[in-house]
Enzyme design. Sequence first.
Site, mmCIF file in Angstrom:
data_model
loop_
_atom_site.group_PDB
_atom_site.id
_atom_site.type_symbol
_atom_site.label_atom_id
_atom_site.label_comp_id
_atom_site.label_asym_id
_atom_site.label_seq_id
_atom_site.Cartn_x
_atom_site.Cartn_y
_atom_site.Cartn_z
ATOM 1 N N CYS A 185 10.972 54.316 19.973
ATOM 2 C CA CYS A 185 11.001 55.666 19.922
ATOM 3 C C CYS A 185 9.652 56.242 19.854
ATOM 4 O O CYS A 185 8.647 55.745 19.342
ATOM 5 C CB CYS A 185 11.763 56.189 18.787
ATOM 6 S SG CYS A 185 11.938 58.036 18.551
ATOM 7 N N HIS A 240 -0.562 43.960 25.405
ATOM 8 C CA HIS A 240 -0.180 45.287 26.185
ATOM 9 C C HIS A 240 1.243 45.528 25.868
ATOM 10 O O HIS A 240 1.787 46.447 26.450
ATOM 11 C CB HIS A 240 -0.687 45.029 27.659
ATOM 12 C CG HIS A 240 -1.990 45.066 27.511
ATOM 13 N ND1 HIS A 240 -2.749 45.043 28.985
ATOM 14 C CD2 HIS A 240 -3.069 45.355 26.861
ATOM 15 C CE1 HIS A 240 -4.011 44.990 28.692
ATOM 16 N NE2 HIS A 240 -4.288 45.316 27.600
ATOM 17 N N CYS A 291 10.130 58.351 15.571
ATOM 18 C CA CYS A 291 10.652 57.543 14.429
ATOM 19 C C CYS A 291 10.436 56.042 14.283
ATOM 20 O O CYS A 291 10.149 55.495 15.222
ATOM 21 C CB CYS A 291 12.287 58.022 14.192
ATOM 22 S SG CYS A 291 13.309 57.098 15.185
ATOM 23 N N ALA A 313 -4.319 30.163 40.348
ATOM 24 C CA ALA A 313 -3.809 29.711 39.035
ATOM 25 C C ALA A 313 -2.502 28.656 39.064
ATOM 26 O O ALA A 313 -2.327 27.535 38.512
ATOM 27 C CB ALA A 313 -3.219 30.692 38.152
ATOM 28 N N GLY A 371 -6.374 34.741 36.178
ATOM 29 C CA GLY A 371 -5.943 35.717 36.675
ATOM 30 C C GLY A 371 -6.380 36.906 36.115
ATOM 31 O O GLY A 371 -5.673 37.999 36.361
ATOM 32 N N GLN A 406 -2.248 39.784 29.122
ATOM 33 C CA GLN A 406 -2.362 41.132 29.314
ATOM 34 C C GLN A 406 -1.023 41.721 29.986
ATOM 35 O O GLN A 406 -0.982 42.775 30.205
ATOM 36 C CB GLN A 406 -3.555 41.501 30.109
ATOM 37 C CG GLN A 406 -4.738 41.033 29.648
ATOM 38 C CD GLN A 406 -5.904 41.138 30.269
ATOM 39 O OE1 GLN A 406 -6.039 40.299 31.374
ATOM 40 N NE2 GLN A 406 -6.938 42.146 30.196
#
Length: 240
Positions: A126, A118, A129, A227, A184, A100
């Site tokens: 852009c 993500h 375009c 972790a 996490g 993530q």
Amino acid sequence: MSNEKLEKIKIKDYHNIVILTGAGVSVASGIAPFRGPGGLWTDRDIERCATAHALRSHPEVVWEAFAELRRKAAVTEPNATHYALAELEKHRRNTVVLTQNIDGLHQAAGSHNVVELHGNIHRTRCTKCSVKPYKDKTIEYRTCERCGAPLRYDIILFEESLDPEVMEAAYKALAECDLFIAAGTSGIVWPSAGFAEIAKRAGARTVLVNLESLPTRWFEEQLVGKAEEIFPELFDYQGV
């Protein structure tokens, strides 16, 4: 759970491993999460500068809001968790990291099979375009040289859908895995909050590494602790 009591996972017993990482994995490198204690933004900040609506209304504000994160991520070093997962991939090539995080630290540590749910703060694209997203170190706001539209970071903002191709890769890995470890992450952000269920229903062993235990039936085991302290001691490579 202390590392002294940690029962190592014998990697020879697994063929397809999937690791889900969230913001907590990068905290040890100095990258703060977006929300929660020590987070970068409040809900009001998110509404103002990290949503699809904000991008349409004030693209320059959205750009500036993430500029410091791009600058910091470019000079930040991976931590022990990132390196431990890169080492895992060396021993078991069929290891996939679903992250993530947008900081690129898994790749910096040496992981190759990384699915960025993500996006990546180090890429620019852009808003209009079809120019292919490209690596970019610039933190000054500007417009596209090709069409003149505002540029944006190649990341998923709040109110935006995840890339279908990215999700297809994630679901494929989950359907085939026999070991799933999440680290996490709070387990409340969808669709990744449902990954443990998918993996468990596919027959995988499911393990959660987190600072606190979570009320969930989809993880068979929960390792409570940092972790970066747990992962370097977690895997047994004998017989691989």
